[in-house]
Design an enzyme around this catalytic site. Structure first.
Site, PDB file in Angstrom:
ATOM      1  N   HIS A  82      -8.007  -0.859  -4.799  1.00  0.00           N
ATOM      2  CA  HIS A  82      -8.335  -0.017  -3.646  1.00  0.00           C
ATOM      3  C   HIS A  82      -7.111   0.409  -2.841  1.00  0.00           C
ATOM      4  O   HIS A  82      -7.257   0.885  -1.715  1.00  0.00           O
ATOM      5  CB  HIS A  82      -9.339  -0.739  -2.747  1.00  0.00           C
ATOM      6  CG  HIS A  82     -10.680  -0.918  -3.388  1.00  0.00           C
ATOM      7  ND1 HIS A  82     -11.641  -1.770  -2.896  1.00  0.00           N
ATOM      8  CD2 HIS A  82     -11.214  -0.351  -4.509  1.00  0.00           C
ATOM      9  CE1 HIS A  82     -12.713  -1.724  -3.676  1.00  0.00           C
ATOM     10  NE2 HIS A  82     -12.467  -0.879  -4.665  1.00  0.00           N
ATOM     11  N   CYS A 134       0.132  16.639  -1.211  1.00  0.00           N
ATOM     12  CA  CYS A 134       0.792  16.680  -2.522  1.00  0.00           C
ATOM     13  C   CYS A 134       0.826  15.319  -3.222  1.00  0.00           C
ATOM     14  O   CYS A 134       1.288  15.229  -4.360  1.00  0.00           O
ATOM     15  CB  CYS A 134       2.206  17.247  -2.397  1.00  0.00           C
ATOM     16  SG  CYS A 134       3.395  16.137  -1.592  1.00  0.00           S
ATOM     17  N   CYS A 147       4.905  15.332   5.589  1.00  0.00           N
ATOM     18  CA  CYS A 147       5.571  15.192   4.292  1.00  0.00           C
ATOM     19  C   CYS A 147       6.812  16.084   4.234  1.00  0.00           C
ATOM     20  O   CYS A 147       6.737  17.276   4.550  1.00  0.00           O
ATOM     21  CB  CYS A 147       4.592  15.575   3.193  1.00  0.00           C
ATOM     22  SG  CYS A 147       5.299  15.594   1.534  1.00  0.00           S
ATOM     23  N   ARG A 175      -5.108  -1.328  12.248  1.00  0.00           N
ATOM     24  CA  ARG A 175      -5.417  -2.322  11.213  1.00  0.00           C
ATOM     25  C   ARG A 175      -4.156  -3.031  10.741  1.00  0.00           C
ATOM     26  O   ARG A 175      -4.140  -4.252  10.552  1.00  0.00           O
ATOM     27  CB  ARG A 175      -6.085  -1.654  10.008  1.00  0.00           C
ATOM     28  CG  ARG A 175      -7.549  -1.326  10.203  1.00  0.00           C
ATOM     29  CD  ARG A 175      -8.174  -0.842   8.906  1.00  0.00           C
ATOM     30  NE  ARG A 175      -8.284  -1.888   7.912  1.00  0.00           N
ATOM     31  CZ  ARG A 175      -8.655  -1.686   6.645  1.00  0.00           C
ATOM     32  NH1 ARG A 175      -8.931  -0.453   6.230  1.00  0.00           N
ATOM     33  NH2 ARG A 175      -8.752  -2.685   5.793  1.00  0.00           N
TER      34      ARG A 175
END
EC number: 2.3.1.286
Length: 266
Positions: free
Chosen positions: A131, A142, A169, A79
């Site tokens: 959004h 987290c 992460c 996208r």
């Protein structure tokens, strides 16, 4: 310029301009229709190519990301690639011009969007995103922002990279996800509070390119109406919304520049 429109629409544009130029607090909500005019497919458009066999439940829910994070991440990278070269259209520029003009007048023009692209920002507008942001990421575990940039990362050659490799992460080792509000998730608290405040206190509420079907954002016009505001809808295919006072049944990119021209001339 107005002469290019049908007489009935010209009358509605002039009526809207007179109303808007006489009010101080304006709240605007934009939806997928305004970005579609820049070539960005709406979420309701049928998926094509590699993605035609997948539905919303496969690509845009927390459960989908838990089940197959690689699939969801790959779709969002796709996208981003599809959106990367898209530019603001005349509607985005007109709204930015209006906000700029309002700085030297008594008007407060608050812009809220359901869109996740950054075309409003590219045009120069200050906007609240309900959004989320397509170009931002955060940890799915987290919630800490990850490489919070306005665009995707760049490779060593300085070109934009849309690598589909999952990211982890650095704080908790959870998978990184797009900073998007998925189906079944709550809207960001601060953004929603700002939208509710603007809608509840505005004198005119303008809905642009939105189906008025996706809640809770669709309820903002009702909130404005309940508090005494008049409602304007800009949409080539007007919605069956019974609370609308003025309907401008035309593409935003056509009618908004003319409307803003009329407002600033009054």
């Amino acid at each position: 310029m107005l002469a290019e429109l049908l007489p009935a629409l010209i009358a509605e544009v002039k009526l809207a301009a007179q109303l808007l130029s006489s009010k101080q607090r304006i709240c605007i909500l934009t939806g997928a229709g305004i970005s579609a005019e820049s070539g960005i497919p709406t979420f309701r458009d049928k998926q094509t190519g590699l993605w035609e066999n997948y539905g919303v439940e496969d690509l845009a829910t927390p459960e989908a990301f838990t089940r197959d994070p690689k699939l969801v991440w790959s779709w969002y990278q796709w996208r981003r690639q599809m959106v990367a070269d898209k530019a603001p259209n005349p509607a985005h520029h007109a709204l930015a011009q209006w906000q700029y003009h309002a700085q030297t007048s008594d008007q407060q023009v608050t812009l809220i969007t359901q869109n996740v692209d950054d075309l409003h920002e590219q045009a120069g507008s200050a906007v609240t995103h309900l959004h989320g942001h397509l170009w931002r990421n955060r940890c799915g575990q987290c919630e800490i922002p990850y490489q919070d940039k306005s665009r995707a990362s760049y490779d060593n050659q300085g070109t934009m990279s849309f690598d589909e490799t999952l990211l982890s992460c650095p704080h908790c080792d959870g998978y990184i996800r797009p900073d998007i509000v998925w189906f079944g998730e709550a809207l960001p608290v601060q953004a929603w509070q700002a939208a509710e405040d603007a809608a509840a206190n505005c004198e005119v509420f303008i809905s642009i390119g939105t189906s008025s079907l996706v809640y809770p954002a669709a309820g903002l016009a009702q909130l404005a109406k309940q508090n005494g505001a008049q409602v304007i809808e800009i949409n080539p295919d007007p919605t069956p919304n019974t609370i609308v006072d003025i309907t401008l049944a035309e593409k935003a990119g056509i009618v908004l520049p003319l409307l803003i021209e009329e407002i600033t001339a009054l």
